[in-house]
Design a protein around this motif. Structure first.
Motif, PDB file in Angstrom:
ATOM      1  N   ASP A  83      20.503   0.999 -12.459  1.00 52.59           N
ATOM      2  CA  ASP A  83      19.058   1.202 -12.321  1.00 52.59           C
ATOM      3  C   ASP A  83      18.567   1.884 -11.042  1.00 52.59           C
ATOM      4  OD1 ASP A  83      19.670  -1.117 -10.954  1.00 52.59           O
ATOM      5  OD2 ASP A  83      18.468  -2.445 -12.223  1.00 52.59           O
ATOM      6  N   ASP A 105      22.863  -2.616  -7.508  1.00 50.10           N
ATOM      7  CA  ASP A 105      21.729  -2.637  -8.435  1.00 50.10           C
ATOM      8  C   ASP A 105      20.458  -2.322  -7.630  1.00 50.10           C
ATOM      9  OD1 ASP A 105      21.131  -4.017 -11.387  1.00 50.10           O
ATOM     10  OD2 ASP A 105      19.456  -4.272  -9.984  1.00 50.10           O
ATOM     11  N   HIS A 132      17.712  -3.697  -7.679  1.00 51.52           N
ATOM     12  CA  HIS A 132      17.020  -4.934  -7.303  1.00 51.52           C
ATOM     13  C   HIS A 132      17.927  -5.791  -6.415  1.00 51.52           C
ATOM     14  CE1 HIS A 132      15.453  -3.637 -11.307  1.00 51.52           C
ATOM     15  NE2 HIS A 132      14.327  -3.717 -10.616  1.00 51.52           N
TER      16      HIS A 132
END
Ligand SMILES: [Zn+2]
Length: 307
Positions: free
Chosen positions: A235, A158, A160
């Motif tokens: 993402d 991801d 993040h």
């Protein structure tokens, strides 16, 4: 028929309405897999909600109680960044049941995908960044308690950093945590994973793949797990509204294939979770998640990991 099981429940939708987090994506992934002929209805398994006793392997009794009864403080809701609702709580309990089931099926079949979860920002005593419960951490603790797996690796791609994962498993030598993420992005601060790969803003396909390959080699040299949980965030995509990397949809599929190639070479079962994805066009996010299943079929469907 797919050579492995996919875990899905209609209750996965958190029903967030006009939120940046398109939680209807779980249903859209399910529908796309069927529509495109990647999976048949018989390939899907329906999870049960996780038991509270399993939640308590990771989370504090206070946090579990607050979630179940809706008694969150304003500050806790601000950290969570999604509104409390009964549907949200039910969805998170189901996603966690799905993470457990995906782990069990991966150990049996070599691979399984849970079509929700990867809630890697949740901490033992609080939620944040749209993550109320750390479904993957709960599943890992359950597999370990059952004696089904002893050593576990989490590979988190991801955009993040997996701060919840790092906080939960920090100092625990039975779980190796790897996170490849954008350095200048939420969360701040970033508690250390066993391996953190901090990427510069705007990193694209070639640099990303090269860096991930180099680090996977080091990680697997250091730690050979009984199962790998793959948190396959959509993402890092260049059109993502909450990300600042520049991967293409094709680059993200190469990323998935790379992780699966390593797992296949070392006969490590893999359970995947979708995690984040906030593309301007939700259909891009859905395609990136669908591609993870296609990559698994291409790489892991050829030979099954031994049981
Ligand atoms: Zn994310």
């Amino acid at each position: 028929m797919a050579p492995f099981k996919l875990v899905y429940h209609p209750g996965y939708d958190l029903h967030l309405g006009e939120h940046v987090f398109p939680s209807q994506k779980y249903r859209l992934i399910y529908e796309a897999l069927l529509r495109d002929g990647i999976a048949q209805p018989g390939d899907f398994l329906t999870p049960e909600p996780a038991a509270d006793a399993d939640m308590l392997r990771v989370h504090t009794p206070d946090w579990v109680h607050k979630l179940k009864t809706g008694h969150l403080t304003l500050q806790e809701l601000m950290h969570l960044e999604i509104p409390w609702s009964r549907e949200m709580v039910d969805a998170v309990w189901l996603a966690t049941g799905g993470a457990i089931l995906a782990g069990q099926r991966a150990l049996a079949d070599g691979f399984a995908a849970n079509l929700a979860g990867g809630l890697h920002h949740a901490h033992p005593g609080h939620g944040e960044g749209f993550c109320a419960i750390h479904d993957v951490a709960v599943a890992i603790r359950r597999l370990q308690a059952d004696g089904a797996a002893r050593k576990v690796m989490v590979v988190d791609t991801d955009v993040h950093q997996g701060n919840g994962t790092a906080a939960i498993f920090g100092g625990d030598h039975s779980v190796f945590t790897l996170s490849i993420h954008q350095e200048h992005n939420y969360p701040f601060p970033k508690p250390p994973s066993d391996m953190d790969i901090d990427l510069a803003d705007g990193t694209g396909d070639e640099d990303y793949i090269a860096m991930l390959e180099k680090k996977l080699m080091v990680a697997f040299d250091e730690f050979l797990p009984d199962i790998l949980y793959y948190i396959a965030g959509a993402d890092p995509y260049r059109e993502d509204q909450l990300g600042g990397l520049s991967l293409t949809i094709e680059g993200l599929k190469r990323r998935d294939r790379l992780v699966f190639e390593y797992a296949r070479r070392l006969s490590i079962p893999v359970a995947s979770a979708p995690a984040g994805g906030y593309a301007r066009r939700t259909e891009d996010t859905v395609q990136i998640h669908v591609n993870t299943v296609i990559a698994a079929r291409e790489i892991l469907g050829r030979t099954r990991a031994p049981v």
